[in-house]
Design a protein around this motif. Structure first.
Motif, PDB file in Angstrom:
ATOM      1  N   LEU A 244     -36.202  82.036 -57.072  1.00 27.61           N
ATOM      2  CA  LEU A 244     -35.069  81.352 -56.464  1.00 27.61           C
ATOM      3  C   LEU A 244     -35.554  80.119 -55.732  1.00 27.61           C
ATOM      4  O   LEU A 244     -36.706  80.015 -55.344  1.00 27.61           O
ATOM      5  N   TRP A 245     -34.625  79.183 -55.547  1.00 27.93           N
ATOM      6  CA  TRP A 245     -34.954  77.951 -54.831  1.00 27.93           C
ATOM      7  C   TRP A 245     -35.077  78.275 -53.355  1.00 27.93           C
ATOM      8  O   TRP A 245     -34.207  78.902 -52.780  1.00 27.93           O
ATOM      9  N   ASN A 246     -36.157  77.835 -52.733  1.00 29.74           N
ATOM     10  CA  ASN A 246     -36.381  78.079 -51.316  1.00 29.74           C
ATOM     11  C   ASN A 246     -36.672  76.745 -50.645  1.00 29.74           C
ATOM     12  O   ASN A 246     -37.741  76.176 -50.838  1.00 29.74           O
ATOM     13  N   PHE A 247     -35.728  76.268 -49.852  1.00 29.18           N
ATOM     14  CA  PHE A 247     -35.890  74.994 -49.181  1.00 29.18           C
ATOM     15  C   PHE A 247     -36.457  75.140 -47.782  1.00 29.18           C
ATOM     16  O   PHE A 247     -36.579  74.159 -47.059  1.00 29.18           O
ATOM     17  N   ALA A 248     -36.787  76.357 -47.369  1.00 27.78           N
ATOM     18  CA  ALA A 248     -37.326  76.568 -46.028  1.00 27.78           C
ATOM     19  C   ALA A 248     -38.665  75.853 -45.853  1.00 27.78           C
ATOM     20  O   ALA A 248     -39.010  75.447 -44.750  1.00 27.78           O
ATOM     21  N   GLN A 249     -39.398  75.666 -46.934  1.00 24.78           N
ATOM     22  CA  GLN A 249     -40.696  74.997 -46.824  1.00 24.78           C
ATOM     23  C   GLN A 249     -40.555  73.551 -46.366  1.00 24.78           C
ATOM     24  O   GLN A 249     -41.395  73.054 -45.624  1.00 24.78           O
ATOM     25  N   SER A 250     -39.482  72.883 -46.757  1.00 25.11           N
ATOM     26  CA  SER A 250     -39.312  71.507 -46.289  1.00 25.11           C
ATOM     27  C   SER A 250     -38.999  71.471 -44.801  1.00 25.11           C
ATOM     28  O   SER A 250     -39.438  70.569 -44.090  1.00 25.11           O
ATOM     29  N   GLY A 251     -38.288  72.465 -44.309  1.00 23.52           N
ATOM     30  CA  GLY A 251     -38.064  72.572 -42.876  1.00 23.52           C
ATOM     31  C   GLY A 251     -39.350  72.847 -42.127  1.00 23.52           C
ATOM     32  O   GLY A 251     -39.589  72.310 -41.035  1.00 23.52           O
TER      33      GLY A 251
ATOM     34  N   TYR B 243     -43.403  67.014 -36.767  1.00 16.02           N
ATOM     35  CA  TYR B 243     -42.955  66.658 -35.422  1.00 16.02           C
ATOM     36  C   TYR B 243     -43.831  67.279 -34.337  1.00 16.02           C
ATOM     37  O   TYR B 243     -44.022  66.674 -33.282  1.00 16.02           O
ATOM     38  N   ALA B 244     -44.367  68.466 -34.589  1.00 15.95           N
ATOM     39  CA  ALA B 244     -45.288  69.070 -33.621  1.00 15.95           C
ATOM     40  C   ALA B 244     -46.558  68.232 -33.509  1.00 15.95           C
ATOM     41  O   ALA B 244     -47.036  67.958 -32.390  1.00 15.95           O
ATOM     42  N   MET B 245     -47.092  67.813 -34.639  1.00 19.14           N
ATOM     43  CA  MET B 245     -48.296  66.982 -34.609  1.00 19.14           C
ATOM     44  C   MET B 245     -48.002  65.609 -34.016  1.00 19.14           C
ATOM     45  O   MET B 245     -48.817  65.071 -33.259  1.00 19.14           O
ATOM     46  N   TYR B 246     -46.847  65.044 -34.333  1.00 21.81           N
ATOM     47  CA  TYR B 246     -46.474  63.736 -33.786  1.00 21.81           C
ATOM     48  C   TYR B 246     -46.390  63.798 -32.263  1.00 21.81           C
ATOM     49  O   TYR B 246     -46.911  62.933 -31.568  1.00 21.81           O
ATOM     50  N   TYR B 247     -45.735  64.831 -31.753  1.00 20.57           N
ATOM     51  CA  TYR B 247     -45.603  64.958 -30.305  1.00 20.57           C
ATOM     52  C   TYR B 247     -46.952  65.229 -29.657  1.00 20.57           C
ATOM     53  O   TYR B 247     -47.253  64.693 -28.583  1.00 20.57           O
TER      54      TYR B 247
ATOM     55  N   VAL C 163     -50.007  76.369 -35.836  1.00 15.64           N
ATOM     56  CA  VAL C 163     -49.540  77.542 -35.091  1.00 15.64           C
ATOM     57  C   VAL C 163     -48.009  77.563 -35.017  1.00 15.64           C
ATOM     58  O   VAL C 163     -47.378  78.597 -35.257  1.00 15.64           O
ATOM     59  N   LEU C 164     -47.405  76.428 -34.690  1.00 13.59           N
ATOM     60  CA  LEU C 164     -45.945  76.383 -34.610  1.00 13.59           C
ATOM     61  C   LEU C 164     -45.283  76.606 -35.966  1.00 13.59           C
ATOM     62  O   LEU C 164     -44.258  77.273 -36.063  1.00 13.59           O
ATOM     63  N   THR C 165     -45.881  76.072 -37.014  1.00 15.70           N
ATOM     64  CA  THR C 165     -45.321  76.260 -38.352  1.00 15.70           C
ATOM     65  C   THR C 165     -45.458  77.714 -38.797  1.00 15.70           C
ATOM     66  O   THR C 165     -44.534  78.273 -39.390  1.00 15.70           O
ATOM     67  N   ALA C 166     -46.591  78.335 -38.502  1.00 11.67           N
ATOM     68  CA  ALA C 166     -46.765  79.754 -38.842  1.00 11.67           C
ATOM     69  C   ALA C 166     -45.779  80.616 -38.062  1.00 11.67           C
ATOM     70  O   ALA C 166     -45.193  81.563 -38.613  1.00 11.67           O
ATOM     71  N   GLY C 167     -45.578  80.282 -36.790  1.00 12.83           N
ATOM     72  CA  GLY C 167     -44.594  81.024 -35.996  1.00 12.83           C
ATOM     73  C   GLY C 167     -43.186  80.867 -36.548  1.00 12.83           C
ATOM     74  O   GLY C 167     -42.416  81.836 -36.618  1.00 12.83           O
ATOM     75  N   ALA C 168     -42.842  79.652 -36.943  1.00  5.02           N
ATOM     76  CA  ALA C 168     -41.530  79.418 -37.538  1.00  5.02           C
ATOM     77  C   ALA C 168     -41.386  80.172 -38.857  1.00  5.02           C
ATOM     78  O   ALA C 168     -40.310  80.712 -39.153  1.00  5.02           O
ATOM     79  N   ALA C 169     -42.451  80.235 -39.642  1.00  3.90           N
ATOM     80  CA  ALA C 169     -42.405  80.958 -40.914  1.00  3.90           C
ATOM     81  C   ALA C 169     -42.156  82.443 -40.683  1.00  3.90           C
ATOM     82  O   ALA C 169     -41.371  83.071 -41.410  1.00  3.90           O
TER      83      ALA C 169
END
Length: 110
Positions: free
Chosen positions: A37-44, A51-55, A73-79
């Motif tokens: 199935l299509w999973n667009f969560a990866q783009s989020g 944005y975490a790295m930018y900040y 770390v933030l991306t893994a937590g969001a995942a």
């Protein structure tokens, strides 16, 4: 007009412009092939990492290694949150593929 430096610059610009699109396409194709199935969560998640790295770099003035670590770390937590509170709930309710598609599409828009 056909000087090697100009041709090299055009080649480099083309590669640098196309690389993110190619990576995103490969990510979508791999996810579609594995899960069916299509999973667009990866783009989020890519947006969260960016944005975490930018900040971290511009707002906090952290070094690059710390910014990459914070983004990871933030991306893994969001995942984990997306999986536990989003996708697993839909699986437990035996939702259809369209529900997964809509959920991940809206998630990527946020």
């Amino acid at each position: 007009m056909f000087e090697p430096i100009i041709l090299a610059q055009i080649l480099w610009t083309g590669i640098a412009t196309a690389a993110p699109f190619v990576l995103l396409t490969v990510g979508f194709a791999l996810t579609l092939k594995v899960t069916g199935l299509w999973n667009f969560a990866q783009s989020g998640q890519m947006a969260i990492a960016f944005y975490a790295m930018y900040y971290a770099l511009n707002g906090l003035g952290l070094p690059l290694v710390a910014a990459v670590a914070l983004g990871a770390v933030l991306t893994a937590g969001a995942a984990v949150l997306i999986e536990v509170y989003g996708l697993q709930v839909l699986r437990n309710r035996q939702s259809g593929n369209l529900t997964f598609f809509i959920f991940t599409l809206i998630l990527s828009e946020f």
